[in-house]
Design an enzyme around this catalytic site. Structure first.
Site, mmCIF file in Angstrom:
data_model
loop_
_atom_site.group_PDB
_atom_site.id
_atom_site.type_symbol
_atom_site.label_atom_id
_atom_site.label_comp_id
_atom_site.label_asym_id
_atom_site.label_seq_id
_atom_site.Cartn_x
_atom_site.Cartn_y
_atom_site.Cartn_z
ATOM 1 N N GLU A 183 -5.319 -0.955 15.584
ATOM 2 C CA GLU A 183 -6.158 -1.899 14.834
ATOM 3 C C GLU A 183 -5.290 -3.063 14.375
ATOM 4 O O GLU A 183 -4.295 -2.874 13.697
ATOM 5 C CB GLU A 183 -6.770 -1.195 13.619
ATOM 6 C CG GLU A 183 -7.570 -2.154 12.757
ATOM 7 C CD GLU A 183 -7.944 -1.566 11.393
ATOM 8 O OE1 GLU A 183 -8.367 -0.406 11.312
ATOM 9 O OE2 GLU A 183 -7.792 -2.303 10.398
ATOM 10 N N ARG A 213 2.803 2.582 12.652
ATOM 11 C CA ARG A 213 2.098 1.312 12.435
ATOM 12 C C ARG A 213 1.752 1.047 10.975
ATOM 13 O O ARG A 213 0.977 0.123 10.673
ATOM 14 C CB ARG A 213 0.848 1.244 13.315
ATOM 15 C CG ARG A 213 -0.189 2.280 13.004
ATOM 16 C CD ARG A 213 -1.300 2.266 14.043
ATOM 17 N NE ARG A 213 -2.467 2.986 13.552
ATOM 18 C CZ ARG A 213 -2.540 4.295 13.420
ATOM 19 N NH1 ARG A 213 -1.508 5.056 13.739
ATOM 20 N NH2 ARG A 213 -3.639 4.865 12.958
ATOM 21 N N HIS A 214 2.262 1.871 10.068
ATOM 22 C CA HIS A 214 2.043 1.644 8.634
ATOM 23 C C HIS A 214 3.364 1.475 7.901
ATOM 24 O O HIS A 214 4.292 2.248 8.116
ATOM 25 C CB HIS A 214 1.315 2.841 7.999
ATOM 26 C CG HIS A 214 -0.108 2.980 8.414
ATOM 27 N ND1 HIS A 214 -0.477 3.794 9.450
ATOM 28 C CD2 HIS A 214 -1.241 2.408 7.939
ATOM 29 C CE1 HIS A 214 -1.802 3.718 9.599
ATOM 30 N NE2 HIS A 214 -2.287 2.879 8.694
ATOM 31 N N ARG A 224 0.850 -1.197 0.000
ATOM 32 C CA ARG A 224 0.000 0.000 0.000
ATOM 33 C C ARG A 224 0.878 1.237 0.000
ATOM 34 O O ARG A 224 1.795 1.355 0.829
ATOM 35 C CB ARG A 224 -0.906 0.026 1.227
ATOM 36 C CG ARG A 224 -1.943 -1.049 1.146
ATOM 37 C CD ARG A 224 -2.968 -0.972 2.244
ATOM 38 N NE ARG A 224 -3.672 -2.251 2.303
ATOM 39 C CZ ARG A 224 -4.629 -2.531 3.144
ATOM 40 N NH1 ARG A 224 -5.029 -1.629 4.019
ATOM 41 N NH2 ARG A 224 -5.214 -3.708 3.120
ATOM 42 N N ARG A 267 1.660 -5.895 13.183
ATOM 43 C CA ARG A 267 0.941 -5.287 14.314
ATOM 44 C C ARG A 267 0.688 -6.321 15.412
ATOM 45 O O ARG A 267 0.730 -6.006 16.594
ATOM 46 C CB ARG A 267 -0.366 -4.676 13.835
ATOM 47 C CG ARG A 267 -0.101 -3.478 12.937
ATOM 48 C CD ARG A 267 -1.341 -2.672 12.725
ATOM 49 N NE ARG A 267 -1.131 -1.675 11.690
ATOM 50 C CZ ARG A 267 -2.100 -0.925 11.203
ATOM 51 N NH1 ARG A 267 -3.329 -1.038 11.669
ATOM 52 N NH2 ARG A 267 -1.837 -0.032 10.264
ATOM 53 N N GLU A 273 1.073 4.036 1.324
ATOM 54 C CA GLU A 273 0.556 4.843 2.427
ATOM 55 C C GLU A 273 1.280 6.193 2.438
ATOM 56 O O GLU A 273 2.496 6.244 2.546
ATOM 57 C CB GLU A 273 0.801 4.148 3.775
ATOM 58 C CG GLU A 273 0.231 2.748 3.902
ATOM 59 C CD GLU A 273 -1.230 2.744 4.321
ATOM 60 O OE1 GLU A 273 -1.830 3.827 4.471
ATOM 61 O OE2 GLU A 273 -1.768 1.619 4.499
ATOM 62 N N SER A 329 -9.254 -6.250 10.373
ATOM 63 C CA SER A 329 -10.597 -5.842 9.939
ATOM 64 C C SER A 329 -11.240 -7.025 9.246
ATOM 65 O O SER A 329 -10.563 -7.783 8.553
ATOM 66 C CB SER A 329 -10.533 -4.701 8.930
ATOM 67 O OG SER A 329 -10.205 -3.504 9.567
#
Ligand code: ATP
Ligand code: MG
Length: 439
Positions: free
Chosen positions: A362, A229-230, A221, A413, A223, A365
């Site tokens: 998080e 955390r990314h 990704r 994570r 980002e 999901s």
């Protein structure tokens, strides 16, 4: 400097095997010089291998002259082999030391090293990542990846026992799965293609054949935000299950987390000690809070979030203080979730999507998926995506698509939760973010 050949030498013991019970026995150990301590008459080497450290003791007046000469030339991080005799020694790490009879030097290391490999002098994260393989000499850093290994083993074994089959889906794709932004384009012969953001579409298609699938692999990704955390490349652990709802796969997820925590606690005692971290094995079922409950809770703390909006990071940080454990957030507004998440039958404004949180982070999901093709087309359009570019995916919905559900869990994570490490860059061997593409 001329180095030695390994020849017929083979390791007989790892550092962790060398203990007082081997007193008097000859051993061959291999590894790297971590430290050299000179006490005039005695020279101590700390030899580090994948399992730990062992002390090599060289007495100037008694040692063989060849060994002595080699020992004098050693520097930190040289890779060496030692043939010697174990001697019981209360003060040495592991309760024993090795008195060398022979030494071979296999690889030398340029001095000074860019990092203190003992970790006593801590360097800035960018300095450490620039020399990552040296940074990983630190036992604490190795411990992180041994925890990750144990977590993966536990997860794989748990999912296999639950009847999930491991699959691999493409990384080179033609259309976005999570919306158009954050995609990395790749030049694919004469066409444009993209790196996959998730296995979402493929894992949904595969439940038509295998019913219960899981995948562990890297996704990409672009980002824009630079957070702790990314990353732009991350390992995702995904499952998808046919004839199942969100609640069914939440049960799989909480049991998986419980089992991973239990196995890591049981198998990584040494690692967790090195990391000075204690894992509390969470009891199942995890607490479940609805989106509305959380909004109310935040309201009491004077944080107002308009209904339907995503929860911003500062609000999550506060939630993490109120709930310092694993918990689910359910009943998200449909418009805050991806197009494939199923709206509730009794109230389409609310979705059957959920997040698994650990404190404020998080971890995962998931949700019940839409299995009606018409509804999926409608949701794609509502989110500004073109159904035409999803035609190959939509085709699968013409072949008897059953109700299904699944989730995606970010491995890094999870490792942060298991180790207490706060920056995702520390729990990934070679992290990739907006500013880092090397080493
Ligand atoms: P976030 O809101 O934290 O950006 P997300 O909701 O965009 O995450 P999902 O699409 O739900 O992410 O992906 C499932 C899981 O994959 C996330 O819960 C997270 O654990 C992990 N993940 C997603 N993006 C990243 C990333 N850039 N780096 C590391 N892990 C990620
Ligand atoms: Mg998410």
């Amino acid at each position: 400097m001329k180095t030695d050949k390994m020849g017929e030498w083979r390791r007989t013991h790892y550092s962790s095997d060398v203990g007082p019970e081997l007193d008097g026995k000859e051993v061959t150990v291999f590894g790297w010089v971590q430290e050299i301590r000179d006490l005039g008459g005695i020279r101590f080497l700390i030899l580090q291998d994948k399992n730990g450290k062992v002390q090599i003791t060289i007495h100037r007046d008694k040692a063989d002259s060849k060994v002595l000469k080699k020992a004098e030339s050693l520097q930190r991080q040289y890779s060496i082999g030692i043939k010697g005799v174990v001697r019981k020694m209360g003060k040495a790490p592991g309760g024993a030391e090795i008195i060398p009879n022979e030494m071979r030097i296999f690889g030398v290391a340029k001095q000074p090293l860019p990092l203190d490999i003992t970790g006593r002098t801590r360097a800035d994260i960018d300095v450490r990542l620039d020399a990552r393989v040296l940074d990983l000499r630190r036992e604490e850093n190795q411990a992180i990846f041994r925890v990750q290994h144990a977590a993966l083993e536990a997860a794989r074994s748990f999912l296999s026992k639950q009847g999930f089959m491991e699959v691999f889906t493409p990384r080179i794709i033609v259309s976005a799965t999570e919306g158009g932004s954050a995609l990395f384009p790749v030049a694919y012969f004469k066409r444009e293609a993209f790196l996959a953001q998730s296995p979402q579409l493929y894992k949904e298609q595969l439940i038509l054949d295998f019913e219960k699938v899981f995948e562990i692999g890297p996704f990409f990704r672009a980002e824009e935000s630079h957070t702790r955390r990314h990353l732009s490349e991350f390992i995702s652990l995904d499952i998808e299950e046919a004839f199942a709802t969100a609640e069914d796969v939440m049960k799989v997820l909480e049991e998986l987390i419980h089992n991973v925590c239990k196995d890591v606690t049981g198998n990584c005692g040494r690692e967790l000690k090195l990391l000075k971290h204690k894992i509390e094995v969470p009891k199942t079922p995890f607490k479940r809070f609805t989106y509305d409950e959380v909004l109310e809770e935040l309201e009491e703390e004077k944080i107002h979030i308009p209904w339907g909006e995503d929860i911003p990071t500062p609000a999550f940080r506060l939630l993490g203080k109120l709930h310092p454990y694993y918990y689910f957030l359910t009943d998200w507004p449909t418009k805050a979730k991806a197009f494939y998440i199923k709206p509730r039958d009794d109230n389409p404004e609310i979705s059957e999507g959920f997040d698994l949180m650990w404190r404020w982070v998080e971890l995962s999901s998931g949700g019940t998926r839409i299995h009606s093709k018409d509804l999926l087309v409608k949701r794609l359009s509502e989110q500004g995506l073109s159904p035409e570019s999803f035609k190959h995916h939509l085709q699968a919905f013409d072949y008897g698509m059953p109700p299904h559900a699944g989730w995606g869990l970010g491995l890094a994570r999870l490792v942060m939760a298991l180790t207490g490490i706060r920056n995702i860059r520390d729990v990934v061997l070679f992290p990739r973010d907006r500013f880092r593409l090397t080493p």
